[in-house]
Design an enzyme around this catalytic site. Structure first.
Site: not given
Ligand code: GLU
Length: 354
Positions: A37, A50, A116-117, A189, A311
């Site tokens: 992103t 986007y 971030t994914d 995350k 368990e």
């Molecule tokens: N799907 C994108 C990625 O991980 C969007 C998430 C992000 O970068 O915040 O590249």
């Protein structure tokens, strides 16, 4: 008298020259861009839709001209993808490039821009495979570069400021987002949209970025970088490891499919303290016994350890448990573990140490 004045003048000149040369020597930071992103563009400043990974590293850095005041920046585009498409090939390429760069005397640190994914997985992979105590900082953003209050430029500035600081040496791979410094040893995350999405849910974040400087409040607790036993220098691929989720009524369907597809390891994202349905447990016991698959029990719960022998009699089945490593990072550790051993006790040792 004249000679004395000349000498004084000359020493003053030397002193001024020394100060100005020193002022110009800035740390060298490589920014390696992978997409996400942070490099995404939306149709308008308020559009939620986007496309990640569309702008280049040079365009990205041009939004933060002030980083040139704190570092000599060199930029490289390693990939330009949404991190949902991150894969072993890019990981190996990235880790090898980081290792090459950090072994150079004239490189002081690395900043990696990343979606971030799957940032937590890449951060952990690098934490276990980079052989240096120089700062390696991952950074992303939750808003695309075209959005109002895009968080990317501030995050990049902070990431570079974190990487140039002497206090950041030896802290392992870090993630800097939303003014916080997070250790790769416990990164997760935790929110689909919030700019403060990353947490260290078990151990707490390492520190904060304050006025462009890191303020650390804890040390990483797990083995990393220079203390890691994993070496990917000569690897071109990694062993296949799948993650199997548990939920009520979960059957052995995906365990059987993973084994049939040739998985060398299975991580379970179990319920509670890593529990799994009896059917899955039996299928996994078979996978260990008949196909030599390495099984690590982890949990779908955000925090807390997945402990041995509560368990489930792990020794009876030849299972290991993940302790504080969540299923996504457990997959990374198990892939690396399998480059060295298939012994469940040895794998268990690694999960308590990393
Ligand atoms: N799907 C994108 C990625 O991980 C969007 C998430 C992000 O970068 O915040 O590249």
């Amino acid at each position: 008298m004249k000679t004395k004045i000349f000498r004084q003048f000359f020493s003053l000149f030397l002193f001024a020259a020394f100060i100005s040369i020193n002022a110009q020597i800035k740390p060298t930071i490589y920014v390696l861009a992978t997409g996400g992103t942070i490099a995404g563009q939306g149709a308008t400043a308020v559009a939620s839709g986007y496309k990640p990974g569309t702008i280049t590293v040079d365009q990205l850095l041009s939004a933060v001209p002030s980083i040139k005041d704190i570092a000599d920046i060199k930029a490289e585009q390693v990939a330009n993808i949404g991190s949902q498409d991150m894969n072993d090939e890019v990981w190996l390429k990235l880790s090898k490039r980081v290792n090459e760069l950090v072994s150079q005397k004239d490189v002081d640190g690395i900043v990696i821009t990343h979606g971030t994914d799957t940032q937590e997985e890449t951060a952990y992979f690098l934490n276990l495979t980079v052989k240096s105590n120089k700062p390696v900082v991952l950074v992303g953003s939750m808003r695309p570069s075209t959005a109002i209050s895009a968080d990317g430029p501030r995050n990049i500035y902070n990431a570079v400021a974190c990487a140039v600081a002497k206090e950041s040496i030896g802290k392992g791979v870090m993630v800097v987002m939303d003014d916080r410094i997070l250790g790769a040893d416990d990164i997760a995350k935790t929110h689909t949209l919030s700019v403060g999405t990353f947490e260290n849910p078990n151990f707490g974040h390492l520190g904060i970025m304050y006025n462009g400087k890191p303020v650390y409040t804890r040390e990483p607790v797990k083995k990393h970088t220079t203390a890691s036993e994993f070496d990917i220098t000569n690897l071109n691929k990694l062993p296949r490891v799948e993650i199997i989720l548990s939920y009520s009524n979960a059957t052995s369907l995906f365990v059987d499919a993973a084994v049939k597809a040739g998985a060398k390891g299975i991580v379970t994202a179990g319920v509670g303290n890593g529990n799994i349905t009896t059917e899955i447990q039996n299928a996994l016991a078979d996978a260990v016994k008949k196909s030599g698959v390495a099984v690590v029990r982890s949990s779908r719960i955000l925090s807390g350890p997945t402990t041995q022998w509560d368990e489930i009699d792990d020794d009876k089945y030849g299972f290991s448990t993940s302790w504080y490593v969540n299923p996504y990072r457990s997959r990374v550790l198990l892939m690396l573990a399998l480059t060295k051993t298939t012994d469940y006790k040895e794998i268990q040792r690694m999960f308590t140490e990393y």
